[in-house]
Structure formats: C-alpha cells, structure tokens
Design a protein around this motif. Sequence first.
Motif, mmCIF file in Angstrom:
data_model
loop_
_atom_site.group_PDB
_atom_site.id
_atom_site.type_symbol
_atom_site.label_atom_id
_atom_site.label_comp_id
_atom_site.label_asym_id
_atom_site.label_seq_id
_atom_site.Cartn_x
_atom_site.Cartn_y
_atom_site.Cartn_z
ATOM 1 N N TRP A 329 0.831 -1.205 0.000
ATOM 2 C CA TRP A 329 0.000 0.000 0.000
ATOM 3 C C TRP A 329 0.862 1.251 0.000
ATOM 4 O O TRP A 329 2.022 1.242 0.405
ATOM 5 N N THR A 330 0.270 2.347 -0.479
ATOM 6 C CA THR A 330 0.945 3.635 -0.377
ATOM 7 C C THR A 330 0.752 4.189 1.029
ATOM 8 O O THR A 330 -0.138 3.755 1.774
ATOM 9 N N THR A 331 1.581 5.162 1.375
ATOM 10 C CA THR A 331 1.441 5.806 2.682
ATOM 11 C C THR A 331 0.063 6.448 2.800
ATOM 12 O O THR A 331 -0.583 6.365 3.853
ATOM 13 N N ARG A 332 -0.407 7.096 1.749
ATOM 14 C CA ARG A 332 -1.721 7.751 1.788
ATOM 15 C C ARG A 332 -2.828 6.741 2.032
ATOM 16 O O ARG A 332 -3.723 6.965 2.862
ATOM 17 N N GLU A 333 -2.788 5.603 1.323
ATOM 18 C CA GLU A 333 -3.824 4.579 1.511
ATOM 19 C C GLU A 333 -3.836 4.051 2.948
ATOM 20 O O GLU A 333 -4.896 3.904 3.564
ATOM 21 N N PHE A 334 -2.645 3.790 3.463
ATOM 22 C CA PHE A 334 -2.580 3.208 4.797
ATOM 23 C C PHE A 334 -3.038 4.194 5.869
ATOM 24 O O PHE A 334 -3.761 3.836 6.802
ATOM 25 N N ILE A 335 -2.635 5.446 5.738
ATOM 26 C CA ILE A 335 -3.064 6.449 6.712
ATOM 27 C C ILE A 335 -4.578 6.616 6.664
ATOM 28 O O ILE A 335 -5.236 6.772 7.698
ATOM 29 N N ARG A 336 -5.146 6.541 5.475
ATOM 30 C CA ARG A 336 -6.613 6.643 5.363
ATOM 31 C C ARG A 336 -7.290 5.483 6.081
ATOM 32 O O ARG A 336 -8.340 5.652 6.723
ATOM 33 N N ILE A 337 -6.708 4.286 5.982
ATOM 34 C CA ILE A 337 -7.266 3.127 6.694
ATOM 35 C C ILE A 337 -7.163 3.344 8.203
ATOM 36 O O ILE A 337 -8.137 3.136 8.937
ATOM 37 N N LEU A 338 -6.022 3.785 8.668
ATOM 38 C CA LEU A 338 -5.858 4.039 10.102
ATOM 39 C C LEU A 338 -6.864 5.069 10.588
ATOM 40 O O LEU A 338 -7.420 4.951 11.685
#
Length: 416
Positions: A329-338
């Motif tokens: 995943w990209t950093t943006r995708e993962f932060i959105r999940i968090l």
Amino acid sequence: MPAWKSLVSLLALTGGAISCAHHGDTEVVPEHEREELLKKWDQEWSFSGIASFAHLNPVKCLIEPSENYDIAVIGAPFDTAVSYRPGARFGPRAIRAASARQMSGTSFNTRAGINPYKSWAKITDCGDIPITPFDNGLAERQMYEAFLELGSRKTVNVAPKGGDSIGTGHPKLVTLGGDHSVALPALRALYQIYQKPITVLHFDAHLDTWNPVRYSSYWQSEQTQFNHGSFFHKASREGLISNTTSAHAGLRTRLTGVDAGDYTNPGPEQGFIRIHADDIDELGPMGVVETIIARTGLDPEQPVYLSVDIDVLDPSTAPGTGTPEPGGWTTREFIRILRGLEKLNLVGADIVEVSPAYDNKGETTALAAAQVAFEIITSMVKSGVKEDLGGWYGRLYDGETAEAEAKSAEEVTRDE
C-alpha cells in the motif's frame, strides 16, 4: 613560589569555587524575571531541541517509578531475531528524529478534529528499554518486565468520556521498534494486565504466524521459537490472542512449500482473517476498514492491540525495512485506513521494522512511521473525548464545519 604560598592560593581558589557553587544552588530567580525568561526563550523550532518523539518531555520512566502518564511512547531497540536484514535497533532513534515537525502547538489533526498533544491526555516519551543484543532469552524477559511495569502504572487524568472501557485507568503504550518480535513480550504484558486474550490487528506484508520449523526443521532450540516471523504463532499457542476477532491486513507474502498449507494448517495461529494487499483494489480503503471492524468489533470490554510492520507499505515509499515486499500500500492509503479505525478500543500499539540504514536520503520510511504513530496517538486521545468532534475525511472543510468544531473543542475545555 614558596610551598605555603601555593597552598594559600589553592585554598583561595577552592573557596571561591565552593562559594560560587553554593551561591548558584541557593539563588532564587524572582517571578517577574522567570516570566520574562519564559517569554524570551521557552520556544523550540521543529529542527531544534532534544530528539524526543514530537518534542514530548523525555523521561527515563523505567528508573522513575513515580512517573505517570496516560499514553507513553517507548522505544524497543532490538533486532537480533530477524531472518533477513538487521538494523531495526536504530528504528526508535530514526522515528523520533522524523517526528520533529510534530509539535504540540502545531499538531491539530484535521481528520480527527483534535490536537492530541493539547487535549486531556498526558503523553510522555519514556525513552528506550535497554535491551541486550547478546542474549535473546534475556531480551525477551527485559521487554516483558518493562512493558508490564510501564503498562501497570496509574494514569494521570480521567478521560472526559469516563469509565466505559476496559482500558480505563490503564495507560496505553506506543512502542517504537525494533524488529517485530517485540510484540510477543508486549502481548504477554497486556494479557497479564487485562487477564484475557487480546484482539490483534496486524498490518504487515507477512503472516508472522509461521511455525518456527519453517526456518529450519533440524536446528531447533527453545530460543529459535522467538523470531520476528513466528511470534504470533507462539503468542497464539500461549493463549494470548483472541481467535475470533483478530485480523491480518496488507498481506502479500510468499508461502512455504508447494501449497497454501500456511493458511490451512490447523492450530490457534489460524485465528486471524486475512486481508491481502491486492484487496484494496476492489474494496478501497474504506472497504478495508469495514472488513476489519466487522471482524474486530467495537466491544468496549475487548482490548485491541494494533501492530504495524512498516513493510505493509510498498518499498517505493518505505524502503528502510528488514524484509521488503513489492506490491504494498501507499502511505496515503494506509493512513486513510488508520483514520477509519479511530473507534477501535486500542490498549496498545507498535510501529516496527524501521531499519534506517536502508532508508533513502529523504527518510521516507521513518517519516511514514512517525506519521503512523501520530495517527494512532490521535485515535487513542480522541477515544477518551465525550463529544463528537467530527473531523475532516476528504470533504470540503468550510467555515461552518470549522465553527462547529471550534465550539465543540471549547466545550471540552470548559468541562475539563
């Protein structure tokens, strides 16, 4: 010069030094001067000061038994249980350095509608556990005793939301690793504190439920069971993990042998659902969030431990890790999940496997890890706030929204 004159001169100098030292110890700075000094010099820039996490007050909590907090950041500089690239012992230092732009006065989190560093919780950087690099058995014990000690202390503040969670009254630890094996002693400590199996939400490219014989079926000992790929296998067999509510997410690892036996072999380590990295293409970030919450639930009586291996991110954005796997995943995708998981009943978390020797000049891995820690801390603090603070999830952040959130924050301050 005669000897007696030398002696007189030495005594005079010594007496002057003692007098000055005594004078310095007893001098009291007048209040108006103290206020003036604070106005002039009580300031830091993001690039200045001691490299604590987010410029938090650094305290060696393990040698300060009276030091209490609501959330503690603790470093676990340990990496002698890795199977591929070492170097994560330097992870805590790198993550702290990368958190430098997080300052209490400039850390309002728009997605959550709260500044975690200026809310109800006392957050302390408790330094590092002094973990031996020479004996992994001893290292296990050191980490367990440290996590148990730090996690058993009294909290400082009562969350405005009150005592409606199993975590109320217990401080929360955010561990900066270190390799991923640090999660095993953390789970042992949490089991001791909460007296029940812990729900584990595990973000990683790898399962980490490997049977230890995967690495060698011949050369085995009790200590070979403790490694950064088998710690969840060991934790599951010790009964530390809930087998009905835990989840892996971000998986894209190769398996052992010629079939999917790592997914199907019977045993308690199979008590995780599996969300693969590719699933985000069909589900989207919020679909991943919904799948996770459907599994873990939002039970206030069930403690949740969030474990983040930074290799859940693609090596293009997080190259500084021990076992990189393309396709993440990209950093943006993962932060959105968090950001979608803020209602989970978190009692602890880790961010692990940051190996700065393999990072790039822009420190993108360490920066991502520091942001992950910020998001986790934000969610921990927000979970204790009674009011609905709203927050910004990609929508237009207009004046009406800002006014409503400012009013809500004012009410929280007034209640406190």
